[in-house]
Write a protein that holds these residues in place. Sequence first.
Motif, PDB file in Angstrom:
ATOM      1  N   VAL A   1       6.172 -16.932  16.586  1.00  0.00           N
ATOM      2  CA  VAL A   1       6.888 -16.060  16.191  1.00  0.00           C
ATOM      3  C   VAL A   1       7.239 -15.106  16.519  1.00  0.00           C
ATOM      4  CG1 VAL A   1       5.248 -15.566  14.176  1.00  0.00           C
ATOM      5  CG2 VAL A   1       4.061 -15.400  16.802  1.00  0.00           C
ATOM      6  N   PHE A   2       8.061 -13.442  16.628  1.00  0.00           N
ATOM      7  CA  PHE A   2       8.900 -12.729  17.448  1.00  0.00           C
ATOM      8  C   PHE A   2       8.106 -11.438  18.220  1.00  0.00           C
ATOM      9  CE2 PHE A   2      10.333 -15.836  14.893  1.00  0.00           C
ATOM     10  CZ  PHE A   2      11.935 -16.971  15.853  1.00  0.00           C
ATOM     11  N   GLY A   3       7.821 -11.754  18.555  1.00  0.00           N
ATOM     12  CA  GLY A   3       7.196 -10.109  19.550  1.00  0.00           C
ATOM     13  C   GLY A   3       8.697  -9.103  20.261  1.00  0.00           C
ATOM     14  N   ASN A   4       9.411 -10.291  20.673  1.00  0.00           N
ATOM     15  CA  ASN A   4      11.159  -9.572  20.535  1.00  0.00           C
ATOM     16  C   ASN A   4      11.838  -9.457  19.206  1.00  0.00           C
ATOM     17  OD1 ASN A   4      11.387 -11.756  20.384  1.00  0.00           O
ATOM     18  ND2 ASN A   4      13.426 -11.918  21.562  1.00  0.00           N
ATOM     19  N   SER A   5      11.615  -8.644  18.215  1.00  0.00           N
ATOM     20  CA  SER A   5      11.910  -8.564  17.209  1.00  0.00           C
ATOM     21  C   SER A   5      12.039  -7.616  16.689  1.00  0.00           C
ATOM     22  CB  SER A   5      11.464  -9.544  15.649  1.00  0.00           C
ATOM     23  OG  SER A   5       9.979  -9.252  15.537  1.00  0.00           O
ATOM     24  N   GLY A   6      12.079  -6.575  17.868  1.00  0.00           N
ATOM     25  CA  GLY A   6      12.133  -5.079  17.393  1.00  0.00           C
ATOM     26  C   GLY A   6      10.802  -3.905  18.243  1.00  0.00           C
ATOM     27  N   ALA A   7      11.557  -2.742  17.555  1.00  0.00           N
ATOM     28  CA  ALA A   7      10.139  -1.620  18.210  1.00  0.00           C
ATOM     29  C   ALA A   7       9.050  -1.570  18.104  1.00  0.00           C
ATOM     30  CB  ALA A   7      11.117   0.053  18.357  1.00  0.00           C
ATOM     31  N   ASP A   8       8.892  -2.302  16.403  1.00  0.00           N
ATOM     32  CA  ASP A   8       8.036  -2.754  15.720  1.00  0.00           C
ATOM     33  C   ASP A   8       6.555  -3.152  16.289  1.00  0.00           C
ATOM     34  OD1 ASP A   8       8.931  -3.941  14.697  1.00  0.00           O
ATOM     35  OD2 ASP A   8       8.687  -4.035  12.001  1.00  0.00           O
ATOM     36  N   SER A   9       7.680  -4.753  17.002  1.00  0.00           N
ATOM     37  CA  SER A   9       7.090  -5.901  17.602  1.00  0.00           C
ATOM     38  C   SER A   9       6.458  -5.722  19.248  1.00  0.00           C
ATOM     39  CB  SER A   9       8.236  -6.810  17.415  1.00  0.00           C
ATOM     40  OG  SER A   9       8.213  -6.716  16.155  1.00  0.00           O
ATOM     41  N   GLY A  10       5.284  -6.996  19.705  1.00  0.00           N
ATOM     42  CA  GLY A  10       5.731  -6.700  20.929  1.00  0.00           C
ATOM     43  C   GLY A  10       4.413  -8.039  21.035  1.00  0.00           C
ATOM     44  N   THR A  11       4.283  -7.993  22.360  1.00  0.00           N
ATOM     45  CA  THR A  11       3.268  -9.429  22.222  1.00  0.00           C
ATOM     46  C   THR A  11       2.345  -9.202  23.785  1.00  0.00           C
ATOM     47  OG1 THR A  11       3.294 -11.356  23.144  1.00  0.00           O
ATOM     48  CG2 THR A  11       5.089 -10.169  24.940  1.00  0.00           C
TER      49      THR A  11
ATOM     50  N   MET B   1     -16.593 -14.997  27.860  1.00  0.00           N
ATOM     51  CA  MET B   1     -15.583 -14.575  27.920  1.00  0.00           C
ATOM     52  C   MET B   1     -13.647 -14.756  27.721  1.00  0.00           C
ATOM     53  SD  MET B   1     -12.790 -13.250  30.058  1.00  0.00           S
ATOM     54  CE  MET B   1     -13.005 -12.914  31.896  1.00  0.00           C
ATOM     55  N   GLN B   2     -13.010 -14.103  26.792  1.00  0.00           N
ATOM     56  CA  GLN B   2     -12.348 -15.013  26.709  1.00  0.00           C
ATOM     57  C   GLN B   2     -10.662 -14.503  26.549  1.00  0.00           C
ATOM     58  OE1 GLN B   2     -11.971 -18.505  24.101  1.00  0.00           O
ATOM     59  NE2 GLN B   2     -14.012 -18.297  25.072  1.00  0.00           N
ATOM     60  N   ASP B   3      -9.892 -15.819  26.739  1.00  0.00           N
ATOM     61  CA  ASP B   3      -8.877 -14.641  27.433  1.00  0.00           C
ATOM     62  C   ASP B   3      -7.799 -15.178  26.098  1.00  0.00           C
ATOM     63  OD1 ASP B   3      -5.867 -14.757  28.956  1.00  0.00           O
ATOM     64  OD2 ASP B   3      -6.707 -15.910  30.229  1.00  0.00           O
ATOM     65  N   VAL B   4      -7.413 -13.947  25.856  1.00  0.00           N
ATOM     66  CA  VAL B   4      -6.181 -13.905  24.622  1.00  0.00           C
ATOM     67  C   VAL B   4      -4.487 -13.559  24.843  1.00  0.00           C
ATOM     68  CG1 VAL B   4      -6.668 -13.513  22.273  1.00  0.00           C
ATOM     69  CG2 VAL B   4      -8.470 -13.939  23.096  1.00  0.00           C
ATOM     70  N   GLU B   5      -3.905 -14.785  23.907  1.00  0.00           N
ATOM     71  CA  GLU B   5      -2.740 -14.097  24.376  1.00  0.00           C
ATOM     72  C   GLU B   5      -2.397 -14.281  23.232  1.00  0.00           C
ATOM     73  OE1 GLU B   5      -0.063 -17.168  26.044  1.00  0.00           O
ATOM     74  OE2 GLU B   5      -1.467 -17.770  27.475  1.00  0.00           O
ATOM     75  N   PHE B   6      -1.195 -13.209  21.908  1.00  0.00           N
ATOM     76  CA  PHE B   6      -1.256 -12.304  20.906  1.00  0.00           C
ATOM     77  C   PHE B   6      -0.022 -11.474  20.138  1.00  0.00           C
ATOM     78  CE2 PHE B   6      -2.782  -9.076  22.926  1.00  0.00           C
ATOM     79  CZ  PHE B   6      -2.343  -7.919  22.587  1.00  0.00           C
ATOM     80  N   THR B   7       0.077 -12.132  19.750  1.00  0.00           N
ATOM     81  CA  THR B   7       1.674 -11.745  19.462  1.00  0.00           C
ATOM     82  C   THR B   7       1.990 -10.473  17.323  1.00  0.00           C
ATOM     83  OG1 THR B   7       3.140 -13.367  20.496  1.00  0.00           O
ATOM     84  CG2 THR B   7       4.581 -12.007  18.455  1.00  0.00           C
ATOM     85  N   LEU B   8       2.564  -9.680  18.285  1.00  0.00           N
ATOM     86  CA  LEU B   8       3.096  -8.334  16.595  1.00  0.00           C
ATOM     87  C   LEU B   8       3.875  -8.747  16.521  1.00  0.00           C
ATOM     88  CD1 LEU B   8       1.441  -4.994  17.823  1.00  0.00           C
ATOM     89  CD2 LEU B   8       0.119  -7.182  15.412  1.00  0.00           C
TER      90      LEU B   8
END
Length: 882
Positions: A241-251, A317-324
């Motif tokens: 999944v791509f957080g680098n796919s535009g201004a409405d995305s991120g990580t 306590m959790q360490d979470v990685e996520f993408t928009l």
Amino acid sequence: MQQIYFFNEGRRDMRSLLGGKGANLAEMTHLGLPVPQGFTISTVACHEYEKNQNQLPTALQAEIVQSLERLEAITDKKFNSVQTPLLVSVRSGAAISMPGMMDTILNLGLNDQTVIGLAEQTHNERFAWDCYRRLLQMFGNVVYGMPEQNFESVLADFKRRNGYRTDLDLTAADLKAIVGRFQELYLESEHGAFPQAPEKQLSLAVAAVFTSWQNSRAKVYRQLHHIDGNIGTAVNVQAMVFGNSGADSGTGVAFTRDPVTGEKKVFGEFLQNAQGEDVVSGVRTPQGLSAMEAMSPQAYQQFLTAVAKLEQHYHDMQDVEFTLEHGKLYFLQTRSGKRTAKAAVKIAVDQVNEGLIERNAALLRVDPEQISNLLHPEFAAATLAAQTPLTKGLPASPGAASGKIYFTAASAKAAHEAGEKVILVRQDTSPEDIAGMVVSEAIVTSRGGMTSHAAVVARGMGKCGVVGCAHLVVDQEKQQVTINGTVFPEGSELSVDGASGQIYQGLLEATQATQDENLQTILSWAQAVGQMDVYANADTPSDFAQALDFGANGIGLTRTEHMFFKADRLLKMRRLIIAGTVSDRVEPLAELEELQTEDFYQLYSLAQGKTVTIRLLDPPLNEFLPHDAKELAQVAGALNMSVSALEKRVAVLHEANPMLGHRGSRLAVTYPDIYEMQVTAIINAALRLKQAGVPVKPHIMLPLIDTLPELQWVKARLVAKINDLLAHAQTSLHYQIGIMVEMPRACMVADELATEADFFSFGTNDLTQLTFGYSRDDIGSFLPTYLEQGILKEDPFKTLDVEGVGKLMKMAVDKGRYQRRSLPIGVCGELGGDPASIQYFAEIGIDYVSVSPFRVPSAILACAQAAIKRDYQASKVAVQPS
């Protein structure tokens, strides 16, 4: 045998098979969280890969192909398809988290054709070529070992020539040109062209991740954190999944509580239009989670609900990685988060108070070795008030550190080995820097955020850390750093305040940290649970007072030889040693007795009835004598004798191997008046306090006992002297005479020795030396190689060798207790403070451990953990059917 599991086929209790990342991806899938589909190649496959001489077995390759086809069907995308290209990430994942130590490859599946298809499919040419340049960069470094700097130099050159500030300024045309230059780097290397077949990319990537289990940085990390090198790593293959796919995305990366303070609030960082490696590598300094909330409020609320669910589910306590991706939220990983010692104890106490975990779970949650980090020095407010900071960054990991700055792992390591205190200064750290990070007092970076590699590793190691110093410019080539316009070359002295993030010029004096309230709570719980007492190794009143403040039950070892090394006392000791006859020793012995009596009086006064165990003189006499010409002349003058006469006496006392020579109780046989002087001082000090109404428990320990006749001979002389003293004082006094068990022979005849010894105390340092035949002073020449080659799993002077030394100890315990059921037995070597060793000591019935003052709190916690684990194992055995 099945070697690959899709995420919906696993659960979190399959960590040993799926690794931590794979097990948690499976668990999040079962919880209904949005997880991109994928599969885990198990640790079993890693073992098979290593057995197959680092080649993927044919059966595994076939299973990967089948799993890939299944993933294509699930995602409705295809490998090597121009119309609907399937791209995957390939990530490592051991059963025990090792952040950044092994390898990851993103965007795998792109080639010269599919990149065009991805651009057309997404209507975003820049995005597609950005993914391709990332793949080329990561694949070249991870799979082929091409230097990361080669790729970074191309990027930096492009940005410099075009006046760009960040990677986001690069246009599609720029990225195409960069991809072309990256491909030229491949052709210029010995590896040839970048492989265009996605299937080949995948097989090479899986093999590279398996191979990374044995890379040098992973080995260093495992050794540092006592992780078994045989567990292997799993490999996770997951649809991108791509957080680098535009201004409405991120990580982003987030913690369900603050990993620095332990405060109960979601803490994290977010990068718009970026992939995950941009955050954790530190190449860009991210924003807070508020940036995500502003960009996509709905996804942000979904995120908050999900991470709260994860903490409740895992009870930690959790360490979470996520993408928009275009506003849609995906979770890529969750794990128990690395945290500072301060945060660890606060979170443990808070979660008990919240009803989330029980007290025993809280005690198991805190790493005993972390506890010492809470006791590290800090800069006093007055000291800082008088200084002007050079710059300020993000306070990634607390602590106070001063030292000389170095810019590479190699130079930091060399400086440390030369005896310097080191501050590692980097633009950003990578896993390759681990050897330099281990030896540094503090880690400072100009880039990166609170979840960057430097920040996470610093917290995990308990190192002082400051990251994201925007006004700090590192020049690797010139080996210098410019801070707000001032240049500091390699070797300059700086001080780092990890609590505030501020950096100062010069060396600042640090003070001892104040006691932490949550730590006191944890230790009170631990003392209620622990089944072994914790004593201190203390030779001075100040050491003992510190140990008592930390909760020590008394003194398990006072090394009387340490009391003689002050200049005035050393001269008296030398006069004693130089004396040729018993009558010549009378005067210096009387002087030393007076000093020793006061020494012991001070310790007993502080003890207020607690046990104080005093070991009589242990080292050979030649250790107190001068050896070089200058010192020989000075001492001869002070003793009013000729240099030649002193040289003759030194020659007489010289020993080829002092460790095995004329020392310990052997001194008592040849110089009985020395031990008689010491017990006189002990008894007279005790009697002074008894007269004042203060209870005293003198425990007298005889070192280096080998045989029962030796013990009987020495003990008889000392008991006779003590009886004379008590008769003269017309009083009685309870005392004990025990032995330090540090010779293999003593372990073998422990039943005989127990007929005379009132207690045993294992000296694990000498017992380990004599069992292995290793000298602690000389192991540096071969021990690192033994550890690296796996000949030894652990340094036996840091963690007990259970198979050898441990068996001798168990033999001694069993034999001693067979002869005398209630025989007190302790451990007073360095291993007494090692949590793994304490676990074994609990199993064989040790009553107490004695450790240096600053290890007392961690030993208290480790003893509690050992008791909890023993009770748990006992309960499991009790419920098994007969």
